[in-house]
Scaffold this active site. Sequence first.
Site, PDB file in Angstrom:
ATOM      1  N   SER A 275       0.808  -1.186   0.007  1.00  0.00           N
ATOM      2  CA  SER A 275       0.045   0.108  -0.010  1.00  0.00           C
ATOM      3  C   SER A 275       0.824   1.384  -0.190  1.00  0.00           C
ATOM      4  CB  SER A 275      -0.894  -0.062   1.083  1.00  0.00           C
ATOM      5  OG  SER A 275      -2.130   0.686   0.618  1.00  0.00           O
TER       6      SER A 275
ATOM      7  N   HIS B 289      -8.169  -5.686   1.159  1.00  0.00           N
ATOM      8  CA  HIS B 289      -6.844  -4.996   1.181  1.00  0.00           C
ATOM      9  C   HIS B 289      -5.774  -5.329   2.453  1.00  0.00           C
ATOM     10  CE1 HIS B 289      -4.370  -1.309   0.263  1.00  0.00           C
ATOM     11  NE2 HIS B 289      -4.253  -1.105   1.628  1.00  0.00           N
TER      12      HIS B 289
HETATM   13  C1  GTR Z   1      -5.473   4.339   2.284  1.00  0.00           C
HETATM   14  C2  GTR Z   1      -4.892   5.155   0.993  1.00  0.00           C
HETATM   15  C3  GTR Z   1      -4.382   4.468  -0.088  1.00  0.00           C
HETATM   16  C4  GTR Z   1      -3.276   3.416   0.575  1.00  0.00           C
HETATM   17  C5  GTR Z   1      -3.879   2.684   2.112  1.00  0.00           C
HETATM   18  C6  GTR Z   1      -2.771   1.954   2.591  1.00  0.00           C
HETATM   19  O1  GTR Z   1      -6.163   4.954   3.171  1.00  0.00           O
HETATM   20  O2  GTR Z   1      -5.994   5.844   0.545  1.00  0.00           O
HETATM   21  O3  GTR Z   1      -3.629   5.087  -0.862  1.00  0.00           O
HETATM   22  O4  GTR Z   1      -2.117   3.739   0.513  1.00  0.00           O
HETATM   23  O5  GTR Z   1      -4.300   3.708   2.795  1.00  0.00           O
HETATM   24  O6  GTR Z   1      -1.652   2.372   2.807  1.00  0.00           O
HETATM   25  O7  GTR Z   1      -3.065   1.062   3.281  1.00  0.00           O
END
Ligand code: GTR
Length: 395
Positions: free
Chosen positions: A234, A377
């Site tokens: 991420s 995620h």
């Molecule tokens: C989210 C962000 C993403 C991603 C994520 C993370 O909130 O919008 O771009 O980087 O965090 O790092 O888990």
Amino acid sequence: MKTRFIILTLFLPILLTSKMALSQVNYDESKVPRLHLPSIFISEKGEVIDSKKDWENLRRPEIFNLFESEVYGQIPKDFDKVSFEVNERDDHEFNSIAKLEEVDIKIQRGEGSHVMRLNVFLPKEAKGPFPIILLINHRPAAEDGSLAEEGYWPVAELIERGFATASFHAEVVAPDDTTRYVNGILNNLYPEQMEQSDGLKALGAWGWGAIRAMDYFEQHEGINAEKSVLVGHSRSGKAALWASANDPRWAITYANESGCGGAALSKRKFGETVEIINNRFTHWFAENFRKYNGAEESLPLDQHMLPTLIAPRAVYYASAKADEWADPKGEYLSLQIGSEVFSRIYGQKSPFKTTWEELNGPVSSKTLGYHIREGEHGLTWEDWSIFLDFVEKGF
Ligand code: GTR
């Protein structure tokens, strides 16, 4: 009453813009704008680039400069001295299989100095030098004090497969916070960067941390720095890609679900957009990137050009099906299109023959790979295990 009114007038515009931006998040493929991606192979003067010489001397520097000035900002290269203070510890949870080196990397520049902590585990059983896997970690340590949650950084499995593995926390170079991010290398080493519209920000600072970790690996007898792997999930995946574009010492770079401003194409405006990310994480990207808030079509580059800066070294992306915020299709497409530099300029085979819709399992060659898994995620053991097969094939 008066204070409430002032607070409301102060915050209302912010609330409204973020609400408006969020309500405009698109998850409908039929609403994705027709893609007009800037060409990788046409230089700014309009020359067609088809040789390694023109790629490396002309087009690659042009693309690098664009990312540096318009997206991530600089990663400063200069300092006066780097030194390492190593503390070997045996009071850790992997002591039966691994040695732990707690390393304080000290960097001096003029009057300024900064210390960042790096944790390195080396297999006890076998004899090195070992290939090294570095994880940039932006997540808080687990509550029981263990270095990371299981799956996210699977130290035992990595050691058992014969790797040394290391990690540092984003916090030790630039806190992941819209105001506190300067309380690290920006204040201590590179204060002049704060005045520049293409100056260093947090993503670049984390990348800088990875580059300093590599300085340590390179002089370590037990580590084979030529077999080095940089991993980020991420936001750390965005940082890993930019670090590797800046530092050719990484053999393999893995961005897991790095999404907007990482793997995913910005011009698709699917899931998180440039405007949303810039408004929410004002400390991640260069000031200049804000020019493209709500105006992705005017970006003179897109993320398909980022892996080309790493070529011919290996690049691996991974997505998760339910992680639409990160635009899995945009992540695959950018690597698929970017892989043309690997094939046309460096004569490597691209494994990305199918469309994203037709993928049915991980695809990889020796230097390029992609997988998408079920679920949300996160960096999971499944992600690692598919990726490690790729790493072992490459090494
Ligand atoms: C989210 C962000 C993403 C991603 C994520 C993370 O909130 O919008 O771009 O980087 O965090 O790092 O888990």
